[in-house]
Design an enzyme around this catalytic site. Structure first.
Site, short mmCIF file in Angstrom:
data_model
loop_
_atom_site.label_atom_id
_atom_site.label_comp_id
_atom_site.label_asym_id
_atom_site.label_seq_id
_atom_site.Cartn_x
_atom_site.Cartn_y
_atom_site.Cartn_z
N GLY A 229 44.74 38.20 44.00
CA GLY A 229 44.36 39.16 42.97
C GLY A 229 44.83 38.69 41.60
O GLY A 229 45.42 37.61 41.47
N GLN A 230 44.58 39.49 40.59
CA GLN A 230 44.93 39.09 39.21
C GLN A 230 46.42 38.82 39.06
O GLN A 230 46.83 37.77 38.57
CB GLN A 230 44.54 40.20 38.23
CG GLN A 230 43.08 40.56 38.24
CD GLN A 230 42.77 41.52 37.10
OE1 GLN A 230 42.41 41.08 36.01
NE2 GLN A 230 42.92 42.81 37.32
N ILE B 277 47.94 43.77 54.73
CA ILE B 277 49.18 44.57 54.71
C ILE B 277 49.04 45.89 55.47
O ILE B 277 50.02 46.60 55.66
CB ILE B 277 49.73 44.81 53.28
CG1 ILE B 277 48.75 45.63 52.44
CG2 ILE B 277 50.09 43.51 52.60
CD1 ILE B 277 49.38 46.24 51.19
N THR C 96 42.33 48.60 44.42
CA THR C 96 42.42 48.88 42.99
C THR C 96 41.15 49.49 42.40
O THR C 96 41.09 49.72 41.20
CB THR C 96 42.77 47.58 42.22
OG1 THR C 96 41.83 46.59 42.57
CG2 THR C 96 44.17 47.11 42.57
N THR D 68 51.33 51.86 39.23
CA THR D 68 50.37 52.09 38.16
C THR D 68 50.65 53.35 37.34
O THR D 68 51.25 54.31 37.85
CB THR D 68 48.96 52.23 38.79
OG1 THR D 68 48.04 52.70 37.79
CG2 THR D 68 48.94 53.24 39.93
N TYR E 248 43.19 57.34 43.98
CA TYR E 248 43.91 56.08 43.72
C TYR E 248 45.36 56.36 43.33
O TYR E 248 46.30 55.82 43.93
CB TYR E 248 43.18 55.29 42.62
CG TYR E 248 43.93 54.08 42.12
CD1 TYR E 248 44.12 52.96 42.93
CD2 TYR E 248 44.45 54.04 40.83
CE1 TYR E 248 44.81 51.85 42.47
CE2 TYR E 248 45.14 52.93 40.36
CZ TYR E 248 45.32 51.84 41.18
OH TYR E 248 46.01 50.75 40.71
N LYS F 41 48.78 55.56 45.45
CA LYS F 41 49.80 54.67 44.88
C LYS F 41 51.14 55.39 44.82
O LYS F 41 52.19 54.80 45.09
CB LYS F 41 49.38 54.21 43.47
CG LYS F 41 48.21 53.25 43.42
CD LYS F 41 48.45 51.91 44.07
CE LYS F 41 49.46 51.07 43.34
NZ LYS F 41 49.59 49.72 43.96
N TRP G 115 46.31 48.85 32.78
CA TRP G 115 45.22 48.16 32.06
C TRP G 115 45.32 46.62 32.15
O TRP G 115 45.32 45.91 31.15
CB TRP G 115 45.21 48.60 30.59
CG TRP G 115 44.74 50.01 30.38
CD1 TRP G 115 44.75 51.03 31.28
CD2 TRP G 115 44.20 50.56 29.16
NE1 TRP G 115 44.25 52.17 30.70
CE2 TRP G 115 43.91 51.91 29.41
CE3 TRP G 115 43.94 50.03 27.89
CZ2 TRP G 115 43.37 52.76 28.43
CZ3 TRP G 115 43.41 50.88 26.92
CH2 TRP G 115 43.13 52.22 27.19
N1 LIG Z 1 44.19 46.31 37.62
C1 LIG Z 1 44.90 47.17 36.90
O1 LIG Z 1 44.51 47.57 35.79
C2 LIG Z 1 46.22 47.66 37.42
C3 LIG Z 1 46.96 48.52 36.61
C4 LIG Z 1 48.20 48.98 37.07
C5 LIG Z 1 48.67 48.60 38.32
N2 LIG Z 1 47.92 47.78 39.09
C6 LIG Z 1 48.46 47.44 40.42
O2 LIG Z 1 48.77 46.07 40.44
C7 LIG Z 1 48.55 45.54 41.76
C8 LIG Z 1 47.69 44.30 41.66
O3 LIG Z 1 46.54 44.63 40.91
P1 LIG Z 1 45.48 43.55 40.42
O4 LIG Z 1 44.98 44.01 39.11
O5 LIG Z 1 46.03 42.18 40.58
O6 LIG Z 1 44.35 43.85 41.48
P2 LIG Z 1 43.27 42.94 42.20
O7 LIG Z 1 42.89 41.82 41.31
O8 LIG Z 1 42.26 43.89 42.71
O9 LIG Z 1 44.10 42.35 43.41
C9 LIG Z 1 44.48 43.08 44.50
C10 LIG Z 1 44.50 42.15 45.67
O10 LIG Z 1 44.90 42.90 46.83
C11 LIG Z 1 44.13 42.41 47.91
N3 LIG Z 1 44.06 43.37 48.99
C12 LIG Z 1 43.27 44.46 49.11
N4 LIG Z 1 43.47 45.05 50.29
C13 LIG Z 1 44.43 44.32 50.94
C14 LIG Z 1 45.04 44.40 52.19
N5 LIG Z 1 44.72 45.38 53.05
N6 LIG Z 1 45.95 43.47 52.54
C15 LIG Z 1 46.27 42.48 51.68
N7 LIG Z 1 45.71 42.32 50.48
C16 LIG Z 1 44.79 43.25 50.10
C17 LIG Z 1 42.78 42.15 47.32
O11 LIG Z 1 42.05 41.27 48.14
P3 LIG Z 1 40.43 41.34 48.19
O12 LIG Z 1 39.98 41.15 46.77
O13 LIG Z 1 40.09 40.26 49.11
O14 LIG Z 1 40.12 42.71 48.71
C18 LIG Z 1 43.12 41.54 45.97
O15 LIG Z 1 43.24 40.14 46.04
C19 LIG Z 1 47.92 46.68 42.57
O16 LIG Z 1 48.92 47.27 43.33
C20 LIG Z 1 47.46 47.66 41.52
O17 LIG Z 1 47.50 48.98 42.00
C21 LIG Z 1 46.73 47.28 38.66
#
Ligand SMILES: NC(=O)c1ccc[n+]([C@@H]2O[C@H](COP(=O)([O-])OP(=O)(O)OC[C@H]3O[C@@H](n4cnc5c(N)ncnc54)[C@H](OP(=O)(O)O)[C@@H]3O)[C@@H](O)[C@H]2O)c1
Length: 288
Positions: free
Chosen positions: A10-11, A36, A61, A100, A124, A128, A150
């Site tokens: 992921g990001q 997970i 997400t 988040t 969501y 979380k 964000w």
């Molecule tokens: N994006 C935002 O704006 C934001 C803001 C605040 C907090 N966050 C938190 O930061 C964390 C990472 O976010 P991100 O932006 O990096 O999100 P992301 O790019 O969507 O990455 C999340 C990763 O988790 C993987 N994933 C999903 N289901 C899973 C599972 N059952 N087992 C293992 N891996 C799994 C996804 O894999 P697939 O793509 O293969 O499904 C993806 O690679 C998350 O907890 C999110 O809630 C994000």
């Protein structure tokens, strides 16, 4: 030091793996290698590696999709962190879990402290928050909940790439003016996680974003300006400001998304203005 990263594709996961200091052995696990939501697989993986630290960067997400898939969102965002906390407890590891601003309702008018009352508006945020609660209950002494907001990166599903994609078609994007927050690069979050890993005594809830405050509309305007200046976009289409009411989505979104990060900045961890970070990420897109 051994650090196991879940959600490594992921990001934030990618930024973390790419910025690991030389003294760290990273064990990156994407969803295909470690789901997970599979308690047994989580326990076996943690027992096998015996990491000093686990960073959970995995999450469901998609805020809108969560509304129609609450069970799936709950498995990934609530149960997954619980399994990781149990495995960390059994292996004597620390757990850094990413959460988040969506745990808040966005009704505040000053930045949210880590101690502020939560009140998620949708599935969501609720899933979380349940994940946070599980981690804090199972592993109170050896866990850090890092809330951020964000997030964007050069690759991945995010606001930056959505705006660039729409602008490449020369259609004028419609962007909401009444949601404010701090655009935050995944690399900034990765850097602060490495800082936290270097502080073994730290625990509890902390907040991290880049510096500054912008509406989604301001963020889109900055993307257009900076991307055109760098030649990432040939020309910027106009952006139409709209209200949240004019732009309905399946999930309700908080209006005010600003997090107070002084629990970390007071320790000397530096936060950079979001617009500078945006320029760096656009440069990365240009160089790719
Ligand atoms: N994006 C935002 O704006 C934001 C803001 C605040 C907090 N966050 C938190 O930061 C964390 C990472 O976010 P991100 O932006 O990096 O999100 P992301 O790019 O969507 O990455 C999340 C990763 O988790 C993987 N994933 C999903 N289901 C899973 C599972 N059952 N087992 C293992 N891996 C799994 C996804 O894999 P697939 O793509 O293969 O499904 C993806 O690679 C998350 O907890 C999110 O809630 C994000």
């Amino acid at each position: 030091m051994k650090v196991l990263v879940t959600g490594a594709r992921g990001q934030i996961g990618r930024a973390l793996v790419n910025s690991a200091p030389a003294y760290v052995k990273v064990r990156p696990y994407g969803r295909m290698q470690l789901n997970i939501t599979d308690a047994r697989a989580v326990a076996e993986c943690v027992q096998f590696h015996k990491p000093d630290v686990i960073v959970n960067a995995a999450g469901f997400t998609c805020v809108d999709r969560a509304e129609s898939a609450p069970e799936h969102a709950s498995r990934v965002n609530s149960k997954g962190p619980r399994y990781l906390a149990m495995a960390a407890r059994d292996a004597g590891a620390r757990l850094i879990h990413i959460s988040t601003n969506f745990v808040f309702d966005g009704e505040a008018s000053a930045p949210y402290l880590p101690t502020a009352a939560t009140n998620p508006l949708g599935v969501y945020g609720l899933t979380k928050r349940n994940g946070e609660d599980a981690v804090l209950k199972i592993l109170p002494e050896r866990s850090v909940i890092l809330r951020t907001a964000w997030i964007y990166a050069a690759e991945g599903h995010n606001f930056l790439n959505t705006i660039l994609r729409i602008m490449r078609t020369e259609a004028p994007p419609r962007v909401v003016v009444d949601q404010v927050g701090t655009p935050t690069s995944a690399e900034s979050v990765a850097a602060v996680i490495w800082n936290i890993i270097g502080m073994p005594e730290m625990n509890g809830i902390h907040h991290w974003t880049d510096t500054g405050i912008a509406s989604r509309y301001d963020f889109a305007l900055a993307i257009a300006e900076e991307a055109t200046a760098l030649g990432v976009l040939p020309r910027a289409a106009g952006i139409t400001p709209v209200t949240t009411a004019e732009f309905p989505t399946p999930a309700r979104r908080p209006h005010y998304n600003v997090l107070d990060k002084t629990s970390l900045t007071s320790l000397g961890i530096n936060s950079i203005h979001w617009r500078n970070q945006l320029r760096d990420v656009l440069q990365e897109i240009k160089n790719a």
